[in-house]
Design an enzyme around this catalytic site. Structure first.
Site, PDB file in Angstrom:
ATOM      1  N   VAL A  57       0.716  -0.833  -0.017  1.00 31.51           N
ATOM      2  CA  VAL A  57      -0.457   0.472   0.005  1.00 31.51           C
ATOM      3  C   VAL A  57       1.044   0.882   0.321  1.00 31.51           C
ATOM      4  O   VAL A  57       2.207   1.119   0.758  1.00 31.51           O
ATOM      5  CB  VAL A  57      -1.059   0.109   1.310  1.00 31.51           C
ATOM      6  CG1 VAL A  57      -1.837   1.026   1.616  1.00 31.51           C
ATOM      7  CG2 VAL A  57      -2.192  -1.287   0.909  1.00 31.51           C
ATOM      8  N   GLY A 102       4.423   3.563   3.100  1.00 31.91           N
ATOM      9  CA  GLY A 102       4.179   3.068   2.309  1.00 31.91           C
ATOM     10  C   GLY A 102       4.456   1.848   3.061  1.00 31.91           C
ATOM     11  O   GLY A 102       4.530   2.134   4.541  1.00 31.91           O
ATOM     12  N   LYS A 103       3.560   0.396   3.248  1.00 28.84           N
ATOM     13  CA  LYS A 103       4.117  -0.401   3.870  1.00 28.84           C
ATOM     14  C   LYS A 103       3.405  -1.533   3.316  1.00 28.84           C
ATOM     15  O   LYS A 103       2.835  -1.346   1.923  1.00 28.84           O
ATOM     16  CB  LYS A 103       3.067  -0.276   5.289  1.00 28.84           C
ATOM     17  CG  LYS A 103       3.317  -1.463   6.332  1.00 28.84           C
ATOM     18  CD  LYS A 103       4.611  -0.144   7.047  1.00 28.84           C
ATOM     19  CE  LYS A 103       4.406  -1.650   8.126  1.00 28.84           C
ATOM     20  NZ  LYS A 103       5.461  -0.692   8.840  1.00 28.84           N
ATOM     21  N   GLY A 104       4.129  -3.431   3.635  1.00 26.82           N
ATOM     22  CA  GLY A 104       3.462  -4.371   2.274  1.00 26.82           C
ATOM     23  C   GLY A 104       3.531  -5.302   3.632  1.00 26.82           C
ATOM     24  O   GLY A 104       3.890  -5.039   4.795  1.00 26.82           O
TER      25      GLY A 104
END
Ligand code: NAD
Length: 410
Positions: A57, A102-104
């Site tokens: 994201v 962001g992050k994943g």
């Protein structure tokens, strides 16, 4: 989680209200720019095909490339990743780092797979998100259950497609362009913020009483640096339970014991206590450095600290925070306290882009400066607007993104 029990979303609402942002702008800044869901097929060691789901994201890149970790955990889903990506936007902005958020993650229990299976899964995941990442676009990092080895696989996979690119991820081993000082950075930042807080709250740093829940990367380094400042660390805990000594634990020996054994269990000093007893100890600073929601409705009334310094992400629920505000127990929020990690990640990226290595002293000096500046900005807003430190932190962070957004939108 309802917004009243989710400290991030309720802080966001209160902060945009205080800043007087129009609802359409508040909504634009809250919505993520892009959400990517990918299938990640990979071969198990026995030749069978396994398929898992991964996410990246990208919340906001107004002030710079998206930045944030990638976690492997069975509870990872799009809602969790979205909320963590959003938090990264505010954290990088608060520290005035030229990044967005962001992050994943992958919804998988990594303990169920061998190292070779995890390598195949990691490489396949990175190929799947390759179209949306880049050295100046989106820079992943380690998070829960990912580490320097996983970053090495990511960096190698990306470099095979695009050419040698160490700046594509941070949290790499030193041999591949990692930064000096990264391992200790979040704990060091936590100690610096605790020190600054002691000054403003009129608590004598020398001999003040500190209790730390969680003795992993963050908690153990925070204890080490606070001990060096002269604080008395009277209790610490990990998943095995806690240790308490009213005269102060021998932190250098405990640090070494924990470094070797990955647990405080078996250390020969201190009275054994439970995690619940630890939270209820009388102290100046309580530092939760383990889990989200560790301080909640069930235990908040037992707390006897003067200040909570949130080293973990989201360790105090929104409802518990409201009760603590009424009792005048201050909370120094996670986006400020634990931002040392992303700050040194940023330094790693800068060094990779410059193809130049800084010394540990240089890294620590720059980290200290960044943390103190952010603390001072937040404290000034807290005083000016009479708001809790969490709301002041969000106000500083949102205002900075909003100004950049406004300039770019014209
Ligand atoms: P870690 O895995 O190294 O350590 C976690 C510690 O918490 C361990 O000592 C573990 O035993 C303990 N723990 C687990 N369950 C517990 C329980 N029920 N009661 C008491 N202790 C328990 O993790 P870390 O890297 O130190 O991260 C800790 C927190 O800080 C997490 O919330 C993480 O998201 C946050 N954080 C970490 C970094 C970083 O750079 N490592 C950066 C920002 C935020």
């Amino acid at each position: 989680m309802s917004s009243s029990s989710n400290p991030t979303s309720s802080a966001y609402k209160k902060a945009v209200e205080k800043l007087g942002l129009k609802p359409n702008i508040a909504r634009a800044l809250e919505l993520p720019d892009r959400e990517l869901t990918v299938e990640v097929p990979f071969r198990k060691d026995n030749g069978e095909l396994e398929s898992v789901i991964g996410f990246r994201v990208q919340h906001n890149n107004t002030r710079g490339p998206f930045k944030g970790g990638i976690r492997y955990h069975q509870h990872v889903d799009i809602d969790e990743v979205r909320s963590l990506a959003t938090l990264m936007t505010w954290k990088t902005s608060l520290l005035d780092i030229p990044y967005g958020g962001g992050k994943g993650g992958i919804g998988v229990d990594p303990t169920k797979f061998s190292k070779t299976e995890l390598e195949r899964m990691s490489r396949r995941f990175f190929r799947a998100i390759d179209p949306v990442i880049g050295v100046n676009v989106d820079i992943p990092a380690p998070d829960v259950n990912t580490n320097a080895q996983v970053m090495s696989w990511f960096m190698d996979e990306y470099s095979q497609i695009h050419g040698y690119s160490p700046a594509i991820v941070t949290g790499k081993p030193l041999e591949l362009g990692g930064s000096e000082g990264r391992e200790a950075a979040t704990g060091k930042g936590t100690a610096v913020i605790t020190r600054e807080t002691s000054e403003k709250w009129g608590i004598d740093l020398k001999n003040c009483k500190v209790v730390i829940q969680g003795f992993g990367n963050v908690g153990s380094y925070a204890a080490k640096f606070l001990h060096e400042y002269g604080c008395k660390i009277i209790a610490v805990s990990d998943v095995s339970g806690g240790l308490f000594d009213p005269d102060g634990l021998d932190i250098p020996s405990l640090f070494d014991h924990n470094y070797q054994n990955r647990t405080i269990d078996g250390f020969d000093q201190g009275k054994k206590i439970t995690n619940e007893e630890l939270l209820a100890l009388e102290c100046d600073f309580l530092i939760p450095a383990a889990l989200g929601s560790a301080i909640n409705d069930s235990n908040v009334d037992s707390l006897k600290c003067k200040v909570i310094v949130e080293a973990a992400n989201g360790p105090v629920t929104g409802d518990a925070a409201n009760k603590l505000w009424e009792r005048k127990i201050a909370i120094i929020p996670d986006i400020l306290t634990n931002a040392g990690g992303v700050t040194v990640s940023y330094f790693e990226w800068v060094q990779n882009l410059q193809q130049f290595k800084w010394t540990e002293d240089e890294v620590n000096k720059k980290l200290e400066e960044k943390m103190v500046n952010a603390f001072d900005e937040v404290y000034t807003i807290k005083k000016e607007k009479s708001v809790p430190m969490r709301i002041a932190s969000f106000m500083v962070a949102i205002d900075r993104v909003h100004s950049a957004y406004h300039l770019r939108e014209g």
